[in-house]
Design an enzyme around this catalytic site. Structure first.
Site, PDB file in Angstrom:
ATOM      1  N   GLU A   1       0.759  -1.238   0.020  1.00 16.75           N
ATOM      2  CA  GLU A   1       0.052   0.049   0.057  1.00 16.75           C
ATOM      3  C   GLU A   1       0.956   1.278   0.122  1.00 16.75           C
ATOM      4  O   GLU A   1       0.270   2.324  -0.146  1.00 16.75           O
ATOM      5  CB  GLU A   1      -1.053   0.124   1.203  1.00 16.75           C
ATOM      6  CG  GLU A   1      -0.230   0.215   2.491  1.00 16.75           C
ATOM      7  CD  GLU A   1      -1.208   0.253   3.724  1.00 16.75           C
ATOM      8  OE1 GLU A   1      -2.017   1.270   3.613  1.00 16.75           O
ATOM      9  OE2 GLU A   1      -0.715  -0.159   4.714  1.00 16.75           O
TER      10      GLU A   1
ATOM     11  N   GLY B   1       3.110   1.705  -1.979  1.00 11.57           N
ATOM     12  CA  GLY B   1       3.973   1.951  -3.207  1.00 11.57           C
ATOM     13  C   GLY B   1       5.208   1.104  -3.774  1.00 11.57           C
ATOM     14  O   GLY B   1       5.474   0.229  -3.128  1.00 11.57           O
TER      15      GLY B   1
ATOM     16  N   ASP C   1       2.613  -9.590  -8.608  1.00 10.70           N
ATOM     17  CA  ASP C   1       2.807 -10.336  -9.958  1.00 10.70           C
ATOM     18  C   ASP C   1       1.974  -9.817 -11.097  1.00 10.70           C
ATOM     19  O   ASP C   1       2.730  -9.371 -12.210  1.00 10.70           O
ATOM     20  CB  ASP C   1       2.146 -11.719 -10.195  1.00 10.70           C
ATOM     21  CG  ASP C   1       2.735 -12.675  -9.070  1.00 10.70           C
ATOM     22  OD1 ASP C   1       3.874 -12.800  -8.959  1.00 10.70           O
ATOM     23  OD2 ASP C   1       1.918 -13.552  -8.350  1.00 10.70           O
TER      24      ASP C   1
END
Lengths: 308, 308
Positions: A208, A210, A238
């Site tokens: 969350e 980045g 992924d």
């Protein structure tokens, strides 16, 4: 445009989150990577293995996205890799409820002839020796080898991981794994140490918070889009890697400046992935939706300060 | 340019980090806020209280930065507020070793006459009733009231906090505090709920993960500069707030677009603050150094994607 080879799991997942639970659904690293990369309409092939229990419709789904699946071996008498996990309330931690390797235990990847000259190789999270075997099958050193891995291989196959890292150009790894791999808390120092292990480009994923892209003395930071709710984080990492690799393959440009855009695309696609269970959101995502959220990323991060 | 009133502690800190420890040094929210805002050469005044043990040289240091300290009451027979803390290896958590309120216990803030018409009011972390008293002393509703607070007041003076929040335009708060104040894990939802409590602008500070600025449906994300090492996090949040308030006061522009820049300035100054113990780095920071790091922030976050 460059060809893209993706090696990774094609699997069944069963997921439980505070929002609900699923039966066995389509999952696996190569699946998420392939679906993300497919949005860039690149020539891509998945190298993987499934069992006789794997539904035709899932393979069709990948084929329909123009992903070459001739490298997906089907072992009729075997069972497909299965993972089951339970996410906690904060969505940042999860318990693995089941891991059944099944056909993955003896996986010998076979890169299709037509993809042995691919310029971009995306090594999804798998045993480092399997990743290495894919690199060994290429006709020549690819223009860009991107590797994703996890703490499990650091615990259980560290020497092999170092061997494949020496032949890797870009690593994508999460913050805790970067710290484990280097013994350094500072991600700046950790990135430098990983750079010395081989990868010229180090992408550290912070969920969350980045992702950071490091290259020599350069750093780029792509925030995660602040979301009202994360429905299911499975496959977000992924999908990020698939967006990154897909954009690089599409543009054929491996410069640092272009990798910034690749990281932004990766973050954008990952922000969609978590909106529904498993691959559901990625299966129907349109390029228009992607552009719309790229605009949100611009609004989120771009500013105008006059430096005098 | 707008006048800026700052209320907050002027204090002694004693700090221990993995890099070393200090004796009693200059600290306090208003000190850090004032030093940060001073870089914008704004007309600012600190409203605070100290004891007879507070060294003249610390007051001179603030005066030399052109900060009006006529609102800093000196109680000769009293002792200055003292805080002592020990940071753990990850620098994200700390133990408070001592908190001696001393003269702060009966603090009655007195806004200097010349600053009762200030357009920008920065309410540093203090009892909400003290913050409210400053607002009550202003001739009219200021153009922008910015409030910083912490979990301690949520635990111990929640009703009073809500009272002052109703009269606040901007709140700066950290992620855990935003979650505590609202009972919401998602920061997007938390920001919306805080907005309903009063502040039109919500700044959520996430330490090494940067800061988020929320206003209606708009979000802006300023990352923290990835640092090789954080030497001492003390005062980073106050320095952020001071940079924010100082930039707004300098420009007199309270639009969302301009607040983006204010957040970037806040992050920039905070990234300097943590490089040395206490106020040491901020005392000697130059505008040229600030510009240099703003350029690093641009490199860190700005990208060029053609949306077609």
């Amino acid at each position: 445009m460059s060809k893209l080879v993706i090696v990774g799991t094609v699997a069944f997942d069963a997921i439980e989150t505070p929002f609900g639970k699923t039966d066995k659904i389509l999952g696996g690293a190569a699946t998420f990577i392939g679906l993300a990369a497919a949005l860039f309409k690149v020539d891509s092939a998945i190298v993987s293995v499934v069992g006789g229990d794997f539904p035709e419709k899932y393979l069709d789904l990948l084929s329909d996205k123009k992903i070459d699946i001739s490298g997906v071996e089907i072992i009729k008498e075997g069972k497909t890799f299965f993972w089951s996990g339970l996410y906690h309330n904060d969505m940042n931690s999860r318990d693995t409820l089941a891991t059944e390797l099944n056909v993955l235990a003896d996986f010998q990847p076979q890169v299709p002839e037509a993809y042995k000259d691919a310029e971009i190789v995306m090594l999804g999270n798998l045993h480092p020796m399997v990743q290495l075997s894919v690199l060994d099958q290429m006709n020549s050193k690819p223009k860009l080898a991107i590797l994703d891995t996890m703490n499990f291989w650091m615990d259980n196959a560290l020497d092999d991981l170092h061997t494949v890292l020496k032949r890797t150009d870009v690593i994508t790894i999460n913050d805790e794994e970067a710290r484990q791999l280097t013994g350094e808390y500072s991600l700046v120092v950790a990135a430098r140490k990983i750079h010395e292990m081989g990868p010229k480009y180090v992408v550290i994923k912070k969920g969350e918070h980045g992702a950071l892209l490091f290259h020599d003395e350069n750093v780029f930071y792509a925030p995660a889009l602040p979301l009202e709710e994360v429905f299911d984080p499975t496959g977000a990492g992924d999908t990020f890697a698939g967006g990154f690799a897909g954009y690089i393959a599409r543009t054929g440009d491996t410069s640092f400046e272009n990798m910034k855009n690749a990281v932004i695309y990766g973050s954008t696609l990952a922000s969609y992935c978590v909106e529904k269970f498993g691959t559901e959101r990625m299966e129907n995502l349109t390029r228009n939706e992607v552009y719309q959220r790229l605009q949100e990323f611009k609004n989120l991060t771009q500013f105008e300060i006059e430096l005098s």
